[in-house]
Write an enzyme that holds these catalytic residues in place. Structure first.
Site, PDB file in Angstrom:
ATOM      1  N   ARG A  46       0.855  -1.197   0.000  1.00 18.76           N
ATOM      2  CA  ARG A  46       0.000   0.000   0.000  1.00 18.76           C
ATOM      3  C   ARG A  46       0.885   1.240   0.000  1.00 18.76           C
ATOM      4  O   ARG A  46       0.636   2.225  -0.677  1.00 18.76           O
ATOM      5  CB  ARG A  46      -0.954   0.003   1.203  1.00 18.76           C
ATOM      6  N   TYR A  98     -16.164  16.937 -15.400  1.00 14.00           N
ATOM      7  CA  TYR A  98     -16.609  15.549 -15.423  1.00 14.00           C
ATOM      8  C   TYR A  98     -17.649  15.327 -14.315  1.00 14.00           C
ATOM      9  O   TYR A  98     -17.450  15.741 -13.167  1.00 14.00           O
ATOM     10  CB  TYR A  98     -15.385  14.631 -15.245  1.00 14.00           C
ATOM     11  N   ASP A 170      -6.957  19.220 -14.012  1.00 13.64           N
ATOM     12  CA  ASP A 170      -7.267  17.880 -14.516  1.00 13.64           C
ATOM     13  C   ASP A 170      -6.818  17.862 -15.977  1.00 13.64           C
ATOM     14  O   ASP A 170      -7.420  18.508 -16.840  1.00 13.64           O
ATOM     15  CB  ASP A 170      -8.774  17.628 -14.383  1.00 13.64           C
ATOM     16  N   LYS A 195      -7.663   6.906 -19.160  1.00 11.32           N
ATOM     17  CA  LYS A 195      -7.946   7.436 -20.489  1.00 11.32           C
ATOM     18  C   LYS A 195      -6.690   7.383 -21.362  1.00 11.32           C
ATOM     19  O   LYS A 195      -6.189   6.320 -21.626  1.00 11.32           O
ATOM     20  CB  LYS A 195      -8.523   8.849 -20.333  1.00 11.32           C
TER      21      LYS A 195
END
Ligand SMILES: Cc1ncc(COP(=O)(O)O)c(C=O)c1O
Length: 381
Positions: A46, A98, A170, A195
Protein backbone atom coordinates in the site's frame (compact mmCIF):
# COMPACT_ATOMS: atom_id res chain seq x y z
CA UNK A 1 15.24 14.61 -22.63
CA UNK A 2 12.53 15.63 -25.04
CA UNK A 3 8.96 14.47 -24.50
CA UNK A 4 9.11 11.64 -27.07
CA UNK A 5 12.10 10.18 -25.23
CA UNK A 6 10.67 10.79 -21.77
CA UNK A 7 7.55 8.72 -22.44
CA UNK A 8 9.86 5.74 -23.02
CA UNK A 9 12.78 6.32 -20.65
CA UNK A 10 11.71 9.06 -18.20
CA UNK A 11 12.41 7.97 -14.61
CA UNK A 12 13.07 4.37 -15.71
CA UNK A 13 15.91 2.00 -14.79
CA UNK A 14 16.52 -1.50 -16.05
CA UNK A 15 15.68 -4.07 -13.39
CA UNK A 16 18.85 -4.33 -11.22
CA UNK A 17 18.57 -8.06 -10.59
CA UNK A 18 17.99 -9.29 -14.16
CA UNK A 19 18.43 -6.36 -16.54
CA UNK A 20 14.78 -6.70 -17.61
CA UNK A 21 13.99 -3.71 -19.83
CA UNK A 22 10.42 -3.47 -18.59
CA UNK A 23 9.98 -3.50 -14.81
CA UNK A 24 8.76 -6.85 -13.51
CA UNK A 25 5.21 -6.98 -12.19
CA UNK A 26 6.09 -7.22 -8.49
CA UNK A 27 2.96 -9.11 -7.51
CA UNK A 28 3.63 -8.99 -3.80
CA UNK A 29 1.97 -7.32 -0.85
CA UNK A 30 4.97 -7.45 1.46
CA UNK A 31 8.80 -7.60 1.58
CA UNK A 32 11.23 -9.56 3.75
CA UNK A 33 13.04 -7.60 6.47
CA UNK A 34 16.42 -8.83 7.76
CA UNK A 35 15.75 -7.24 11.15
CA UNK A 36 12.80 -5.05 12.26
CA UNK A 37 12.85 -1.93 10.08
CA UNK A 38 15.78 -3.25 7.98
CA UNK A 39 14.57 -3.60 4.38
CA UNK A 40 15.45 -2.66 0.81
CA UNK A 41 13.15 0.36 0.59
CA UNK A 42 9.88 -1.53 0.41
CA UNK A 43 7.82 -2.70 3.41
CA UNK A 44 4.22 -3.07 2.32
CA UNK A 45 2.63 -2.53 -1.09
CA UNK A 46 0.00 0.00 0.00
CA UNK A 47 2.90 2.29 0.90
CA UNK A 48 5.07 1.46 -2.11
CA UNK A 49 5.56 -1.24 -4.72
CA UNK A 50 8.46 -1.28 -7.21
CA UNK A 51 6.22 -1.57 -10.31
CA UNK A 52 4.13 1.33 -9.03
CA UNK A 53 7.29 3.31 -8.27
CA UNK A 54 8.44 2.87 -11.89
CA UNK A 55 5.08 4.21 -13.07
CA UNK A 56 5.06 7.09 -10.57
CA UNK A 57 8.53 8.10 -11.80
CA UNK A 58 7.24 8.05 -15.36
CA UNK A 59 4.26 10.24 -14.39
CA UNK A 60 6.62 12.77 -12.80
CA UNK A 61 8.90 12.78 -15.84
CA UNK A 62 6.29 13.24 -18.57
CA UNK A 63 4.49 16.07 -16.72
CA UNK A 64 7.76 17.91 -15.93
CA UNK A 65 7.08 17.35 -12.23
CA UNK A 66 9.27 15.95 -9.47
CA UNK A 67 6.86 13.59 -7.75
CA UNK A 68 4.23 11.25 -9.20
CA UNK A 69 1.53 9.34 -7.35
CA UNK A 70 -0.64 6.55 -8.75
CA UNK A 71 -4.15 5.81 -7.46
CA UNK A 72 -6.78 3.15 -8.03
CA UNK A 73 -8.88 5.55 -10.17
CA UNK A 74 -9.03 9.14 -11.33
CA UNK A 75 -11.66 9.80 -8.70
CA UNK A 76 -9.52 8.44 -5.88
CA UNK A 77 -6.74 10.79 -7.03
CA UNK A 78 -9.23 13.70 -6.84
CA UNK A 79 -10.40 12.43 -3.44
CA UNK A 80 -6.79 12.60 -2.18
CA UNK A 81 -6.42 16.20 -3.38
CA UNK A 82 -9.58 17.39 -1.64
CA UNK A 83 -8.40 15.69 1.57
CA UNK A 84 -5.68 18.36 1.70
CA UNK A 85 -8.51 20.68 2.81
CA UNK A 86 -10.36 21.16 6.11
CA UNK A 87 -14.02 21.94 6.92
CA UNK A 88 -14.85 25.54 6.02
CA UNK A 89 -12.31 25.67 3.19
CA UNK A 90 -13.63 26.78 -0.19
CA UNK A 91 -12.84 25.56 -3.71
CA UNK A 92 -13.55 27.44 -6.92
CA UNK A 93 -14.21 24.89 -9.64
CA UNK A 94 -15.10 25.10 -13.30
CA UNK A 95 -18.82 24.47 -13.84
CA UNK A 96 -18.18 22.33 -16.91
CA UNK A 97 -16.43 19.32 -15.46
CA UNK A 98 -16.61 15.55 -15.42
CA UNK A 99 -19.87 14.48 -13.75
CA UNK A 100 -18.13 12.12 -11.34
CA UNK A 101 -15.91 14.93 -10.07
CA UNK A 102 -19.01 17.07 -9.53
CA UNK A 103 -20.68 14.18 -7.68
CA UNK A 104 -17.64 13.65 -5.44
CA UNK A 105 -17.47 17.36 -4.61
CA UNK A 106 -21.18 17.88 -3.94
CA UNK A 107 -22.36 14.52 -2.58
CA UNK A 108 -19.31 13.51 -0.54
CA UNK A 109 -17.13 16.48 0.38
CA UNK A 110 -19.87 19.05 0.94
CA UNK A 111 -21.03 16.77 3.77
CA UNK A 112 -17.68 17.34 5.44
CA UNK A 113 -18.04 21.11 5.29
CA UNK A 114 -15.99 21.89 2.19
CA UNK A 115 -17.66 24.53 0.03
CA UNK A 116 -17.54 24.45 -3.78
CA UNK A 117 -18.35 27.30 -6.18
CA UNK A 118 -18.98 26.10 -9.75
CA UNK A 119 -18.29 28.93 -12.16
CA UNK A 120 -17.56 29.55 -15.84
CA UNK A 121 -13.77 29.83 -16.12
CA UNK A 122 -13.49 30.55 -19.86
CA UNK A 123 -12.59 34.05 -18.70
CA UNK A 124 -10.05 33.62 -15.88
CA UNK A 125 -11.01 37.04 -14.49
CA UNK A 126 -14.29 35.48 -13.31
CA UNK A 127 -12.32 33.54 -10.70
CA UNK A 128 -11.26 36.52 -8.60
CA UNK A 129 -14.84 37.54 -7.76
CA UNK A 130 -15.30 34.27 -5.83
CA UNK A 131 -12.13 34.41 -3.74
CA UNK A 132 -12.48 35.11 -0.03
CA UNK A 133 -10.35 34.40 3.05
CA UNK A 134 -11.57 30.75 3.15
CA UNK A 135 -10.67 29.98 -0.47
CA UNK A 136 -7.86 27.43 -0.69
CA UNK A 137 -8.03 25.88 -4.14
CA UNK A 138 -8.90 26.44 -7.79
CA UNK A 139 -10.02 23.33 -9.68
CA UNK A 140 -9.67 23.55 -13.46
CA UNK A 141 -10.32 20.97 -16.15
CA UNK A 142 -9.13 22.00 -19.60
CA UNK A 143 -10.27 21.20 -22.23
CA UNK A 144 -13.50 20.68 -20.32
CA UNK A 145 -15.60 17.55 -20.50
CA UNK A 146 -17.75 17.50 -22.65
CA UNK A 147 -18.01 21.09 -23.95
CA UNK A 148 -14.34 21.43 -24.90
CA UNK A 149 -14.05 24.85 -23.29
CA UNK A 150 -10.53 26.07 -22.71
CA UNK A 151 -9.33 27.56 -19.43
CA UNK A 152 -6.27 29.79 -19.43
CA UNK A 153 -3.89 27.90 -17.12
CA UNK A 154 -1.27 30.64 -16.94
CA UNK A 155 -3.81 33.34 -16.07
CA UNK A 156 -5.43 31.03 -13.47
CA UNK A 157 -2.00 30.30 -11.96
CA UNK A 158 -1.28 34.02 -11.64
CA UNK A 159 -4.53 34.47 -9.70
CA UNK A 160 -3.79 31.40 -7.55
CA UNK A 161 -0.30 32.73 -6.78
CA UNK A 162 -1.52 36.19 -5.90
CA UNK A 163 -4.02 34.79 -3.36
CA UNK A 164 -1.88 31.89 -2.16
CA UNK A 165 -4.24 29.20 -3.47
CA UNK A 166 -3.47 25.80 -4.93
CA UNK A 167 -4.24 25.45 -8.62
CA UNK A 168 -5.16 21.91 -9.65
CA UNK A 169 -5.50 21.02 -13.34
CA UNK A 170 -7.27 17.88 -14.52
CA UNK A 171 -5.10 17.14 -17.57
CA UNK A 172 -6.98 14.00 -18.63
CA UNK A 173 -8.22 15.33 -22.00
CA UNK A 174 -5.03 17.06 -23.09
CA UNK A 175 -2.32 14.79 -21.65
CA UNK A 176 1.24 16.11 -21.28
CA UNK A 177 1.71 15.55 -25.03
CA UNK A 178 -0.51 18.59 -25.60
CA UNK A 179 -0.04 20.73 -22.49
CA UNK A 180 2.13 20.90 -19.38
CA UNK A 181 0.16 22.60 -16.58
CA UNK A 182 3.05 22.55 -14.07
CA UNK A 183 5.18 24.55 -16.53
CA UNK A 184 2.32 27.04 -16.80
CA UNK A 185 2.22 27.54 -13.01
CA UNK A 186 -0.23 24.89 -11.74
CA UNK A 187 0.57 23.20 -8.42
CA UNK A 188 -1.02 19.80 -9.00
CA UNK A 189 -1.74 17.91 -12.21
CA UNK A 190 -4.38 15.23 -12.00
CA UNK A 191 -5.24 12.48 -14.51
CA UNK A 192 -7.76 9.81 -15.04
CA UNK A 193 -4.96 7.55 -16.32
CA UNK A 194 -7.79 5.26 -17.37
CA UNK A 195 -7.95 7.44 -20.49
CA UNK A 196 -5.08 8.53 -22.75
CA UNK A 197 -2.19 7.60 -20.44
CA UNK A 198 -3.32 3.97 -20.29
CA UNK A 199 -4.65 4.35 -23.81
CA UNK A 200 -6.12 0.89 -24.37
CA UNK A 201 -9.36 0.84 -22.35
CA UNK A 202 -8.07 -1.99 -20.18
CA UNK A 203 -7.36 -0.36 -16.83
CA UNK A 204 -8.84 2.13 -14.34
CA UNK A 205 -6.29 4.41 -12.68
CA UNK A 206 -5.60 7.91 -11.39
CA UNK A 207 -2.48 10.05 -11.18
CA UNK A 208 -1.23 13.14 -9.41
CA UNK A 209 1.97 14.99 -10.23
CA UNK A 210 3.55 17.87 -8.28
CA UNK A 211 6.83 19.77 -8.11
CA UNK A 212 6.75 20.93 -4.50
CA UNK A 213 8.27 18.55 -1.93
CA UNK A 214 6.04 19.65 0.92
CA UNK A 215 2.89 19.15 -1.13
CA UNK A 216 4.19 15.77 -2.34
CA UNK A 217 4.74 14.64 1.26
CA UNK A 218 1.18 15.57 2.22
CA UNK A 219 -0.21 13.71 -0.78
CA UNK A 220 1.96 10.62 -0.19
CA UNK A 221 0.68 10.62 3.40
CA UNK A 222 -2.94 10.70 2.19
CA UNK A 223 -2.23 8.06 -0.48
CA UNK A 224 -0.87 5.70 2.15
CA UNK A 225 -3.32 6.65 4.92
CA UNK A 226 -6.46 6.37 2.77
CA UNK A 227 -5.04 3.48 0.73
CA UNK A 228 -6.64 3.98 -2.70
CA UNK A 229 -3.60 2.61 -4.54
CA UNK A 230 -3.41 0.66 -7.79
CA UNK A 231 -1.99 -2.83 -8.12
CA UNK A 232 1.28 -3.83 -9.81
CA UNK A 233 -0.39 -5.35 -12.89
CA UNK A 234 -2.33 -2.13 -13.53
CA UNK A 235 0.85 -0.11 -12.96
CA UNK A 236 2.59 -2.20 -15.60
CA UNK A 237 -0.24 -1.71 -18.10
CA UNK A 238 -0.25 2.07 -17.75
CA UNK A 239 3.54 2.24 -17.95
CA UNK A 240 3.32 0.22 -21.17
CA UNK A 241 0.59 2.54 -22.47
CA UNK A 242 2.65 5.68 -21.79
CA UNK A 243 5.46 4.40 -24.03
CA UNK A 244 3.28 5.07 -27.10
CA UNK A 245 1.46 8.16 -25.80
CA UNK A 246 3.18 10.50 -28.28
CA UNK A 247 2.41 8.26 -31.27
CA UNK A 248 -1.20 7.75 -30.29
CA UNK A 249 -1.79 11.42 -29.48
CA UNK A 250 -0.39 12.51 -32.83
CA UNK A 251 -2.92 10.28 -34.62
CA UNK A 252 -5.77 11.21 -32.22
CA UNK A 253 -5.13 14.86 -33.12
CA UNK A 254 -5.06 14.19 -36.89
CA UNK A 255 -8.25 12.12 -36.80
CA UNK A 256 -9.93 14.55 -34.38
CA UNK A 257 -9.29 17.41 -36.80
CA UNK A 258 -10.62 15.45 -39.80
CA UNK A 259 -13.80 14.40 -37.95
CA UNK A 260 -14.37 17.93 -36.55
CA UNK A 261 -14.11 19.43 -40.04
CA UNK A 262 -16.37 16.77 -41.55
CA UNK A 263 -19.11 17.29 -38.94
CA UNK A 264 -18.77 21.06 -39.15
CA UNK A 265 -19.71 20.97 -42.83
CA UNK A 266 -22.56 18.45 -42.40
CA UNK A 267 -26.02 19.96 -43.08
CA UNK A 268 -27.68 18.06 -40.19
CA UNK A 269 -25.16 19.16 -37.58
CA UNK A 270 -25.98 22.24 -35.50
CA UNK A 271 -22.65 22.89 -33.80
CA UNK A 272 -19.31 21.21 -33.31
CA UNK A 273 -17.34 21.90 -30.14
CA UNK A 274 -13.62 21.56 -30.84
CA UNK A 275 -10.91 24.02 -29.75
CA UNK A 276 -9.11 23.84 -33.11
CA UNK A 277 -11.74 25.97 -34.86
CA UNK A 278 -10.70 29.59 -35.27
CA UNK A 279 -14.14 30.71 -34.08
CA UNK A 280 -13.91 28.66 -30.85
CA UNK A 281 -14.18 31.34 -28.12
CA UNK A 282 -10.80 30.43 -26.58
CA UNK A 283 -9.01 29.23 -29.71
CA UNK A 284 -6.10 31.59 -29.16
CA UNK A 285 -5.53 30.36 -25.59
CA UNK A 286 -5.75 26.77 -26.82
CA UNK A 287 -3.13 27.59 -29.45
CA UNK A 288 -0.87 29.21 -26.88
CA UNK A 289 -1.04 26.54 -24.18
CA UNK A 290 -1.52 23.37 -26.26
CA UNK A 291 0.64 21.87 -29.00
CA UNK A 292 -2.41 20.61 -30.91
CA UNK A 293 -6.14 20.20 -30.27
CA UNK A 294 -6.63 16.57 -29.32
CA UNK A 295 -9.06 13.85 -30.29
CA UNK A 296 -12.08 14.85 -28.20
CA UNK A 297 -15.04 16.72 -29.63
CA UNK A 298 -18.76 17.12 -29.10
CA UNK A 299 -21.57 18.07 -31.47
CA UNK A 300 -25.31 18.73 -31.52
CA UNK A 301 -27.77 18.03 -34.29
CA UNK A 302 -30.26 20.50 -35.75
CA UNK A 303 -33.59 20.39 -33.92
CA UNK A 304 -32.11 19.02 -30.65
CA UNK A 305 -34.20 15.87 -31.08
CA UNK A 306 -33.48 13.15 -28.51
CA UNK A 307 -34.91 10.28 -30.64
CA UNK A 308 -32.70 11.22 -33.60
CA UNK A 309 -29.63 11.23 -31.39
CA UNK A 310 -30.48 7.74 -30.20
CA UNK A 311 -30.76 6.59 -33.86
CA UNK A 312 -27.27 7.97 -34.56
CA UNK A 313 -25.76 6.37 -31.46
CA UNK A 314 -27.38 3.00 -32.11
CA UNK A 315 -26.18 2.91 -35.71
CA UNK A 316 -22.56 3.95 -35.42
CA UNK A 317 -20.53 0.83 -36.13
CA UNK A 318 -16.91 1.84 -35.51
CA UNK A 319 -17.61 4.41 -32.80
CA UNK A 320 -18.68 2.14 -29.93
CA UNK A 321 -21.31 3.64 -27.63
CA UNK A 322 -19.55 3.44 -24.28
CA UNK A 323 -18.47 5.41 -21.22
CA UNK A 324 -14.85 6.56 -21.10
CA UNK A 325 -12.47 8.01 -23.70
CA UNK A 326 -8.86 8.16 -24.72
CA UNK A 327 -8.37 4.57 -25.89
CA UNK A 328 -7.09 3.56 -29.32
CA UNK A 329 -10.66 2.71 -30.35
CA UNK A 330 -13.21 5.42 -31.17
CA UNK A 331 -16.06 5.81 -28.71
CA UNK A 332 -19.30 7.77 -28.78
CA UNK A 333 -21.16 8.97 -25.74
CA UNK A 334 -24.34 10.75 -24.72
CA UNK A 335 -23.25 12.99 -21.84
CA UNK A 336 -26.81 13.92 -20.74
CA UNK A 337 -27.66 10.30 -19.94
CA UNK A 338 -24.19 8.83 -19.36
CA UNK A 339 -21.12 10.66 -18.03
CA UNK A 340 -23.07 13.74 -16.89
CA UNK A 341 -26.29 12.12 -15.67
CA UNK A 342 -25.23 12.92 -12.09
CA UNK A 343 -25.47 16.67 -12.86
CA UNK A 344 -29.04 18.07 -12.54
CA UNK A 345 -30.67 18.80 -15.96
CA UNK A 346 -30.99 22.57 -15.46
CA UNK A 347 -27.39 22.73 -14.21
CA UNK A 348 -25.99 20.74 -17.17
CA UNK A 349 -28.08 22.58 -19.77
CA UNK A 350 -26.65 25.88 -18.55
CA UNK A 351 -23.24 24.66 -19.70
CA UNK A 352 -24.53 23.31 -23.03
CA UNK A 353 -25.03 19.62 -22.16
CA UNK A 354 -28.36 19.42 -23.99
CA UNK A 355 -30.17 16.21 -24.96
CA UNK A 356 -28.80 16.17 -28.53
CA UNK A 357 -25.17 16.55 -27.52
CA UNK A 358 -22.97 13.65 -28.65
CA UNK A 359 -19.39 13.35 -27.42
CA UNK A 360 -16.79 11.57 -29.53
CA UNK A 361 -13.48 10.19 -28.44
CA UNK A 362 -11.83 9.90 -31.83
CA UNK A 363 -9.50 6.91 -31.89
CA UNK A 364 -6.55 6.00 -34.06
CA UNK A 365 -8.34 3.97 -36.75
CA UNK A 366 -8.47 5.00 -40.42
CA UNK A 367 -9.79 8.54 -40.84
CA UNK A 368 -11.81 7.45 -43.88
CA UNK A 369 -13.59 4.66 -41.99
CA UNK A 370 -14.43 6.98 -39.10
CA UNK A 371 -15.95 9.61 -41.40
CA UNK A 372 -17.92 6.98 -43.34
CA UNK A 373 -19.29 5.63 -40.07
CA UNK A 374 -20.59 9.07 -39.09
CA UNK A 375 -21.91 9.70 -42.61
CA UNK A 376 -23.91 6.44 -42.59
CA UNK A 377 -25.41 7.07 -39.14
CA UNK A 378 -26.34 10.69 -39.96
CA UNK A 379 -28.07 9.55 -43.16
CA UNK A 380 -30.62 7.67 -41.02
CA UNK A 381 -32.13 10.79 -39.46
C1 LIG B 1 -11.84 14.55 -17.14
C2 LIG B 1 -12.02 13.40 -16.19
N1 LIG B 1 -11.57 13.52 -14.93
C3 LIG B 1 -11.72 12.49 -14.04
C4 LIG B 1 -12.33 11.32 -14.37
C5 LIG B 1 -12.49 10.21 -13.36
O1 LIG B 1 -11.56 9.20 -13.57
P1 LIG B 1 -11.80 7.64 -13.30
O2 LIG B 1 -12.98 7.21 -14.12
O3 LIG B 1 -10.51 7.01 -13.69
O4 LIG B 1 -12.08 7.51 -11.83
C6 LIG B 1 -12.81 11.15 -15.68
C7 LIG B 1 -13.49 9.90 -16.07
O5 LIG B 1 -14.19 9.85 -17.06
C8 LIG B 1 -12.65 12.23 -16.61
O6 LIG B 1 -13.11 12.14 -17.87
Amino acid sequence: MEFNTKVIHGGQKHDPSTGAVMPPIYQTSTYAQSSPGQHKGYEYSRTANPTRTALENSFASIENGKYGLAFSSGLSAIDAVIKLLAPGDEVISTNDLYGGTYRLFTKVFEQYGIIFHFIGMENANNIEGYINSNTKMIWAETPTNPMLNIIDIKASAEIANKHNLLLVVDNTFATPYLQLPLDLGADIVMHSATKYLGGHSDVVMGALIVKDENLAEKLYFIQNASGAVCGPMDSFLVLRGIKTLHLRMQRHCENGKAVANYLNSHPKVQKVYWPGFENHPNHQIAKDQMHDFGGMLSFTIKGNNYEQVIIILENLKIFTLAESLGGVESLSGHPASMTHASIPKDEREKTGVVDSLIRLSVGVESEKDLINDLKNALELI
